[in-house]
Design a protein around this motif. Sequence first.
Motif, short mmCIF file in Angstrom:
data_model
loop_
_atom_site.label_atom_id
_atom_site.label_comp_id
_atom_site.label_asym_id
_atom_site.label_seq_id
_atom_site.Cartn_x
_atom_site.Cartn_y
_atom_site.Cartn_z
N LEU A 116 0.83 -1.21 0.00
CA LEU A 116 0.00 0.00 0.00
C LEU A 116 0.87 1.26 0.00
O LEU A 116 0.56 2.25 -0.66
CB LEU A 116 -0.93 0.00 1.20
N GLY A 117 1.96 1.20 0.75
CA GLY A 117 2.89 2.32 0.75
C GLY A 117 3.51 2.55 -0.61
O GLY A 117 3.69 3.70 -1.05
N VAL A 118 3.81 1.46 -1.31
CA VAL A 118 4.37 1.56 -2.65
C VAL A 118 3.34 2.18 -3.60
O VAL A 118 3.68 3.01 -4.46
CB VAL A 118 4.81 0.17 -3.16
N ILE A 119 2.07 1.78 -3.45
CA ILE A 119 1.01 2.35 -4.29
C ILE A 119 0.92 3.86 -4.08
O ILE A 119 0.85 4.64 -5.05
CB ILE A 119 -0.35 1.69 -3.98
N VAL A 120 0.94 4.30 -2.82
CA VAL A 120 0.89 5.73 -2.52
C VAL A 120 2.12 6.43 -3.11
O VAL A 120 2.01 7.53 -3.67
CB VAL A 120 0.82 5.97 -0.99
N ALA A 121 3.29 5.79 -2.98
CA ALA A 121 4.52 6.37 -3.54
C ALA A 121 4.43 6.48 -5.05
O ALA A 121 4.87 7.48 -5.65
CB ALA A 121 5.73 5.52 -3.14
N TYR A 122 3.84 5.46 -5.69
CA TYR A 122 3.66 5.50 -7.15
C TYR A 122 2.75 6.67 -7.55
O TYR A 122 3.03 7.39 -8.51
CB TYR A 122 3.06 4.19 -7.64
N VAL A 123 1.65 6.83 -6.80
CA VAL A 123 0.72 7.92 -7.10
C VAL A 123 1.43 9.27 -6.98
O VAL A 123 1.30 10.14 -7.86
CB VAL A 123 -0.50 7.87 -6.16
N ALA A 124 2.21 9.43 -5.91
CA ALA A 124 2.93 10.68 -5.71
C ALA A 124 3.97 10.90 -6.80
O ALA A 124 4.11 12.00 -7.34
CB ALA A 124 3.60 10.68 -4.33
N ALA A 125 4.71 9.84 -7.14
CA ALA A 125 5.76 9.95 -8.16
C ALA A 125 5.16 10.29 -9.52
O ALA A 125 5.69 11.14 -10.25
CB ALA A 125 6.55 8.64 -8.24
N ILE A 126 4.05 9.64 -9.84
CA ILE A 126 3.39 9.90 -11.13
C ILE A 126 2.90 11.35 -11.17
O ILE A 126 3.07 12.05 -12.18
CB ILE A 126 2.22 8.93 -11.35
N ALA A 127 2.32 11.83 -10.06
CA ALA A 127 1.82 13.21 -10.01
C ALA A 127 2.94 14.21 -10.18
O ALA A 127 2.81 15.22 -10.87
CB ALA A 127 1.09 13.45 -8.69
N ILE A 128 4.10 13.93 -9.54
CA ILE A 128 5.24 14.85 -9.62
C ILE A 128 5.86 14.82 -11.01
O ILE A 128 6.08 15.85 -11.65
CB ILE A 128 6.28 14.51 -8.55
N LEU A 129 6.18 13.60 -11.48
CA LEU A 129 6.85 13.48 -12.77
C LEU A 129 5.99 14.00 -13.91
O LEU A 129 6.49 14.56 -14.89
CB LEU A 129 7.21 12.01 -13.03
#
Length: 282
Positions: A50-63
């Motif tokens: 779940l933490g990885v999913i949240v990190a993916y969402v954040a990374a996608i939003a930033i990138l």
Amino acid sequence: MAPVARPPSHPRALIRSTLLHSARSAALAAAAPVLARRGLTVTHTQTVTLGVIVAYVAAIAILWNIPYVRNVLWPFKMLVIAFHEFSHAFAAVLTGGKVVSITLDPNEGGATQMKGGKSAITLPAGYLGSSLIGALLTFCGFDIVASKVASIALGVAFLLTLWWGKKDWLTILTVLLAVGLLVGCWFIAHAEPLRFVVLFIGVMSSLYSVWDICDDLIFRKVNSSDASVFAKRYGGSSQCWGVIWSIISLIFMIGGILAGIAAFPRSFEEQEKDSQGFIPTR
């Protein structure tokens, strides 16, 4: 011959970031009460996932919103667009139609040329199909063996896409790179990295599908979108159908996360052991 096309999208940095944040918050907020009612507990391994999913969402939003750097996501955007076009094509075949060709556009667009089929199904199939694929991949990303199975299913879908898009160099390149990435992950640490790749593609597909619907149908009001054609044939407005399809896409994503938590409680060590017995690679 009826084309189903997606026009190239143009970034809306603030709106996109807000939408991705809202999707993440909605997923986490919806998950908590459902898990509580069902008496499900989240294991340490699932917490990491779940933490990885949240990190993916954040990374996608930033990138997604940084000039030039956002090009890192371009191959994955093209992959998700391939899912969109494959969903159109698959729906056409299931409803008695014939697929003539699939093409991808370097500016993040695509088109599926088809004959026949039931437009009431083929038109929304692109958006909803790609979001459903994203949800299934997110579900499988909770487990290594499930990710192996998902990669095999993706391989079959890619072969079909490659067949339908055999005259388009970008479609061929996108598919071959995706297959190469998935195959390569099979040979690293009993395919443990594969589940994180599958998970990333799933999250990317789910979020991109929701954003694409909102961008095409609500914010930019594109006249040539699938929903505008759907609205002309079956009533309503393209914006209305955009909202409905966005909600369905978010439900798919949340469902994929909840199903993954319910189905795959095993630890990393147990998953790796299971993986060694399912089509081992070393």
